[in-house]
Scaffold this motif. Structure first.
Motif, short mmCIF file in Angstrom:
data_model
loop_
_atom_site.label_atom_id
_atom_site.label_comp_id
_atom_site.label_asym_id
_atom_site.label_seq_id
_atom_site.Cartn_x
_atom_site.Cartn_y
_atom_site.Cartn_z
N MET A 197 0.78 -1.02 -0.35
CA MET A 197 0.33 -0.09 0.44
C MET A 197 1.12 1.09 -0.15
O MET A 197 2.06 1.32 0.45
CB MET A 197 -0.79 -0.04 1.32
CG MET A 197 -0.16 0.18 2.69
SD MET A 197 -1.27 -0.19 3.82
CE MET A 197 -1.32 1.48 4.09
N ALA A 198 0.72 2.38 -0.60
CA ALA A 198 1.12 3.55 -0.54
C ALA A 198 -0.08 4.45 0.63
O ALA A 198 -1.44 5.14 -0.35
CB ALA A 198 1.28 3.93 -1.48
N ALA A 199 -0.21 5.03 1.55
CA ALA A 199 -0.92 5.71 2.59
C ALA A 199 -0.72 7.67 2.55
O ALA A 199 0.47 7.89 2.28
CB ALA A 199 -0.92 5.36 4.39
N ASP A 200 -1.58 8.21 2.08
CA ASP A 200 -1.75 9.83 2.56
C ASP A 200 -0.72 10.14 3.32
O ASP A 200 0.22 10.91 3.45
CB ASP A 200 -2.81 9.91 1.86
CG ASP A 200 -3.78 9.92 0.50
OD1 ASP A 200 -2.15 9.54 -0.56
OD2 ASP A 200 -4.76 10.32 0.52
N GLY B 200 -17.07 -2.48 6.44
CA GLY B 200 -16.78 -1.07 5.77
C GLY B 200 -17.45 0.43 6.79
O GLY B 200 -17.16 1.23 5.63
N THR B 201 -17.85 -0.18 7.18
CA THR B 201 -18.37 1.41 8.76
C THR B 201 -17.35 1.40 9.08
O THR B 201 -17.50 2.69 9.90
CB THR B 201 -19.28 0.23 9.56
OG1 THR B 201 -19.22 -0.23 10.16
CG2 THR B 201 -20.47 -0.03 8.78
N ILE B 202 -15.35 0.86 10.12
CA ILE B 202 -15.47 1.42 10.40
C ILE B 202 -14.00 1.42 10.25
O ILE B 202 -13.17 0.90 9.65
CB ILE B 202 -15.28 0.34 11.87
CG1 ILE B 202 -16.89 0.80 12.41
CG2 ILE B 202 -14.91 0.44 13.10
CD1 ILE B 202 -16.86 0.06 13.97
N GLU B 203 -12.86 2.46 10.61
CA GLU B 203 -11.46 2.67 9.83
C GLU B 203 -11.68 2.54 8.86
O GLU B 203 -10.25 1.51 8.91
CB GLU B 203 -10.41 1.39 11.35
CG GLU B 203 -11.11 1.62 12.32
CD GLU B 203 -10.27 0.90 13.62
OE1 GLU B 203 -9.90 -0.44 12.92
OE2 GLU B 203 -10.33 0.69 14.63
N ARG B 204 -11.86 3.11 7.91
CA ARG B 204 -12.14 2.95 6.81
C ARG B 204 -10.51 3.38 6.40
O ARG B 204 -9.97 4.82 6.72
CB ARG B 204 -12.83 3.98 5.67
CG ARG B 204 -13.95 3.28 5.88
CD ARG B 204 -15.58 3.27 5.26
NE ARG B 204 -15.68 4.99 5.31
CZ ARG B 204 -16.84 5.15 6.68
NH1 ARG B 204 -18.02 3.99 6.51
NH2 ARG B 204 -16.68 6.40 7.13
N LEU B 205 -9.83 2.64 5.26
CA LEU B 205 -8.48 3.28 4.89
C LEU B 205 -9.06 4.24 3.91
O LEU B 205 -9.65 4.19 3.16
CB LEU B 205 -8.16 2.44 3.77
CG LEU B 205 -6.57 2.53 3.57
CD1 LEU B 205 -5.45 2.80 4.96
CD2 LEU B 205 -6.35 1.29 2.94
N VAL B 206 -7.68 6.08 4.19
CA VAL B 206 -7.95 7.23 2.96
C VAL B 206 -6.78 7.01 2.48
O VAL B 206 -5.20 6.24 2.91
CB VAL B 206 -8.21 7.81 3.99
CG1 VAL B 206 -8.52 9.60 2.81
CG2 VAL B 206 -9.35 8.34 4.94
#
Length: 199
Positions: A70-73, A193-199
């Motif tokens: 992954m690549a996190a903002d 998909g309701t909690i701790e969504r990855l941005v």
């Protein structure tokens, strides 16, 4: 007889399976975008994940090795962000999940032996990575380390081939297991998909 035929593949039809209800179809693009190179761009909007229904191949109850590229903002996010999970609290269907902790960016691995009570281990150090840069992350759970305990190890890699352990091994007392949950596998969030969504 001479025949001039074309391959059948172009005529194969994909089937959208919405048997699990609105918003829970087999593969949904809601809250995500497929970009060049078959990447998944998650924007944090509900349901904000890619998911697949429960299957026998995902029902791991012993040792587990989870790997994510992954690549996190923001690698030190303001809130915890789930990378991969088989984890739904409703109905006590907790199995396992890997997330990045808020502010520190340390990976944390959670699991449940009974579907309700949670166990977890957090990396002893944060990964060294620039915001927006890609990184392979990995967590392994050894449910029986041979010394009446269980071990969780975290790793990073630049290429998914050569792995370097991130911090020290986290050892906990007691042999453990992973609950055989009926939850689907999700990438980028937990609890449908309701909690701790990855941005």
């Amino acid at each position: 007889i001479d025949m001039n035929c074309s391959p059948a593949l172009p005529w194969d039809v994909a089937v959208w399976d919405d048997s699990s209800g609105v918003g829970e179809a087999r593969y949904s693009s809601d809250g995500s975008t497929l970009v060049a190179g078959a990447s998944l761009l998650l924007n944090g909007v509900s349901p904000g994940r890619a998911s697949t229904p429960d299957a026998a191949a995902l029902d791991i109850t012993g040792d587990l090795d989870v790997r994510v590229h992954m690549a996190a903002d923001d690698w030190t996010p303001a809130g915890a962000q789930t990378l991969v999970s088989k984890w739904v609290a409703s109905g006590s269907q907790l199995a396992y999940l890997l997330r990045i902790e808020l502010t520190t960016g340390r990976p944390r691995f959670f699991w449940s032996a009974d579907g309700a009570a949670t166990l977890s281990a957090t990396s002893t150090v944060s990964p060294v990575v620039t915001d927006g840069a890609p990184l392979w992350m990995r967590a392994t759970l050894d449910v029986d380390n041979g010394a009446a305990g269980c071990d969780v190890k975290f790793y990073t890699s630049p290429d998914g081939v050569t792995w370097t352990q991130l911090g020290a091994t986290v050892t906990q007392a007691g042999v453990t297991s992973i609950f055989n949950s009926t939850a689907g596998l999700a990438v980028g969030a937990r609890d449908n998909g309701t909690i701790e969504r990855l941005v």
